[in-house]
Design a protein around this motif. Structure first.
Motif, short mmCIF file in Angstrom:
data_model
loop_
_atom_site.label_atom_id
_atom_site.label_comp_id
_atom_site.label_asym_id
_atom_site.label_seq_id
_atom_site.Cartn_x
_atom_site.Cartn_y
_atom_site.Cartn_z
N HIS A 21 52.54 15.82 -17.40
CA HIS A 21 51.92 17.14 -17.46
C HIS A 21 50.49 17.11 -16.92
O HIS A 21 49.84 18.16 -16.85
CB HIS A 21 51.91 17.65 -18.91
N GLU A 22 50.02 15.94 -16.56
CA GLU A 22 48.68 15.81 -16.01
C GLU A 22 48.67 16.22 -14.53
O GLU A 22 49.71 16.39 -13.91
CB GLU A 22 48.18 14.37 -16.16
N SER A 23 47.46 16.33 -13.98
CA SER A 23 47.29 16.62 -12.55
C SER A 23 46.64 15.41 -11.88
O SER A 23 45.67 14.85 -12.42
CB SER A 23 46.42 17.86 -12.34
N VAL A 24 47.17 15.01 -10.74
CA VAL A 24 46.65 13.84 -10.03
C VAL A 24 46.55 14.17 -8.55
O VAL A 24 47.16 15.12 -8.06
CB VAL A 24 47.55 12.60 -10.21
N PHE A 25 45.75 13.37 -7.87
CA PHE A 25 45.75 13.44 -6.41
C PHE A 25 47.05 12.78 -5.95
O PHE A 25 47.30 11.63 -6.27
CB PHE A 25 44.54 12.71 -5.84
N CYS A 26 47.89 13.53 -5.23
CA CYS A 26 49.28 13.14 -5.02
C CYS A 26 49.41 12.02 -4.00
O CYS A 26 49.67 12.25 -2.81
CB CYS A 26 50.12 14.34 -4.60
N LEU A 27 49.25 10.80 -4.47
CA LEU A 27 49.53 9.60 -3.71
C LEU A 27 50.52 8.75 -4.49
O LEU A 27 50.51 8.77 -5.73
CB LEU A 27 48.24 8.81 -3.46
N ARG A 28 51.32 8.01 -3.80
CA ARG A 28 52.36 7.22 -4.46
C ARG A 28 51.80 6.26 -5.51
O ARG A 28 52.33 6.18 -6.63
CB ARG A 28 53.17 6.46 -3.40
N PRO A 29 50.72 5.51 -5.22
CA PRO A 29 50.18 4.59 -6.24
C PRO A 29 49.63 5.31 -7.47
O PRO A 29 49.52 4.71 -8.53
CB PRO A 29 49.06 3.86 -5.50
N ASN A 30 49.26 6.60 -7.34
CA ASN A 30 48.73 7.33 -8.49
C ASN A 30 49.82 7.77 -9.46
O ASN A 30 49.53 8.15 -10.60
CB ASN A 30 47.96 8.56 -8.02
N VAL A 31 51.07 7.77 -8.99
CA VAL A 31 52.19 8.21 -9.83
C VAL A 31 53.02 7.02 -10.30
O VAL A 31 53.31 6.87 -11.49
CB VAL A 31 53.07 9.22 -9.07
N PHE A 32 53.42 6.18 -9.35
CA PHE A 32 54.21 4.99 -9.68
C PHE A 32 53.25 3.79 -9.71
O PHE A 32 53.05 3.11 -8.72
CB PHE A 32 55.32 4.79 -8.66
N LYS A 33 52.65 3.56 -10.89
CA LYS A 33 51.50 2.66 -11.00
C LYS A 33 51.86 1.20 -11.19
O LYS A 33 51.03 0.33 -10.90
CB LYS A 33 50.62 3.11 -12.17
N ASP A 34 53.03 0.92 -11.72
CA ASP A 34 53.38 -0.46 -12.06
C ASP A 34 53.30 -1.36 -10.84
O ASP A 34 53.93 -1.07 -9.81
CB ASP A 34 54.80 -0.51 -12.65
N PRO A 35 52.53 -2.45 -10.87
CA PRO A 35 52.40 -3.34 -9.69
C PRO A 35 53.72 -3.98 -9.26
O PRO A 35 53.89 -4.32 -8.10
CB PRO A 35 51.38 -4.39 -10.15
N ILE A 36 54.64 -4.13 -10.21
CA ILE A 36 55.95 -4.69 -9.85
C ILE A 36 56.68 -3.76 -8.89
O ILE A 36 57.40 -4.22 -7.99
CB ILE A 36 56.80 -4.92 -11.13
N LEU A 37 56.50 -2.46 -9.05
CA LEU A 37 57.17 -1.49 -8.18
C LEU A 37 56.68 -1.63 -6.74
O LEU A 37 57.47 -1.47 -5.80
CB LEU A 37 56.92 -0.07 -8.69
N ALA A 38 55.42 -1.91 -6.56
CA ALA A 38 54.87 -2.08 -5.21
C ALA A 38 55.50 -3.28 -4.52
O ALA A 38 55.87 -3.22 -3.34
CB ALA A 38 53.35 -2.24 -5.27
#
Length: 320
Positions: free
Chosen positions: A167-184
């Motif tokens: 429900h928060e607002s973020v600057f829409c970049l992939r690292p800002n949403v999918f934060k887990d380093p394992i996902l990268a």
């Protein structure tokens, strides 16, 4: 893919006039490409001969896929200037669609190269192997293979983040949403696998068609056209791979031109996300004789219709 710099938690923004020009350029490019892609799609569906041919089905799938990808990335680009931050749930949707369609392009290129390989090297069995039903099955498999890794990113994020985060607002970049380093690291591994498989497929099909052209003198013309088509697919793949090289190139350019961060990022966006979408209409929309013939008929018919609409009011005024 935006006009901001988040380095060292500093938000750098364009002036109003610069932002207006950048968005105007991007939107105009989107309008032009949308008209071209729309003309290709309408031409395809108006003639039964196309949607009964596997190579044209794969082609129009790539055109539609690129149109969706372009629309999503440009929407994010414009939103980054209007709202700066958007709801995380909406951002997840935009990012996932962008990821699906971006990964779809190279896999679609590999499928088209294989179809051309079968047509040249096994011409008598082409209609048995490359059927319309199998083509749609391949497209379905393509979407599953490209969507599955990104869907797992969403599931991991749902499991690791609280519901309030969405429900928060973020600057829409992939690292800002999918934060887990394992996902990268997982994304990097999957991207290497995707592009390696596509690259090897293009090289294999190109060499096989090259050898077939030397062995079959009667098929030299069609084999040469098939080779040229695969070379264009290779160029498209190289442009798709720019998205993985561009961050490193951008860092180097920013060290050389430290005061041109936003300009470098904008040019990078145009080259990586916009330019490759111009090649898809060229491969079949312009080079293919049969498709070009029907496309010309459609464009000429539209031009005549516009002329009649502009002449009709004047004719009514003269006769009244």
């Amino acid at each position: 893919m935006n006009g901001f710099s988040l380095d060292q938690f500093t938000l750098v923004r364009d002036t109003f006039s610069t932002a207006f020009v950048k968005n105007l350029i991007v939107v105009l490019v989107w309008i032009i490409l949308s008209y071209i892609n729309g003309s290709l799609v309408v031409t395809f569906f108006r003639h039964q001969t196309f949607y009964e041919d596997p190579r044209y089905i794969l082609f129009i799938h790539m055109v539609i896929n690129d149109a969706v990808q372009l629309t999503v990335t440009i929407t994010l680009f414009v939103l980054s200037y209007i709202f700066y931050r958007i709801n995380v749930s909406f951002c997840c949707f935009f990012i996932l669609v962008a990821v699906f369609t971006t990964r779809n392009t190279p896999v679609n290129l590999a499928s088209m190269a294989i179809e051309r390989y079968v047509a040249i090297c096994w011409p008598l069995r082409h209609h048995q192997i490359c059927t319309v039903r199998r083509t749609y099955a391949v497209i379905g498999l393509m979407w599953f293979v490209c969507a599955a890794p990104a869907i797992t990113d969403l599931f991991v994020t749902l499991a690791t983040e609280s519901l309030s985060f969405f429900h928060e607002s973020v600057f829409c970049l992939r690292p800002n949403v999918f934060k887990d380093p394992i996902l990268a690291r997982k994304r990097l591994a999957f991207d290497i696998i995707y592009f390696s498989c596509v690259f090897l497929t293009l090289v294999f099909t190109y060499l096989r068609i090259l050898f077939a052209a030397r062995a079959l003198s009667t098929e030299k013309v069609s084999a040469q056209r098939a080779r040229n088509t695969i070379l264009l697919h290779g160029a498209q793949l190289a442009m798709c791979m720019l998205s993985y090289v561009s961050p490193s190139v951008e860092i180097v350019l920013r060290l050389i031109f430290p005061g041109r961060v936003l300009e470098i990022r904008f040019v990078n966006y145009l080259i990586v996300y916009i330019l490759p979408r111009f090649l898809s209409p060229i491969v079949y929309g312009v080079r293919d004789k049969q498709f070009r013939k029907y496309l010309k008929m459609y464009l000429l018919r539209n031009r005549c219709r516009v002329k009649l609409q502009t002449v009709s009011p004047q004719f009514k005024e003269d006769t009244s």
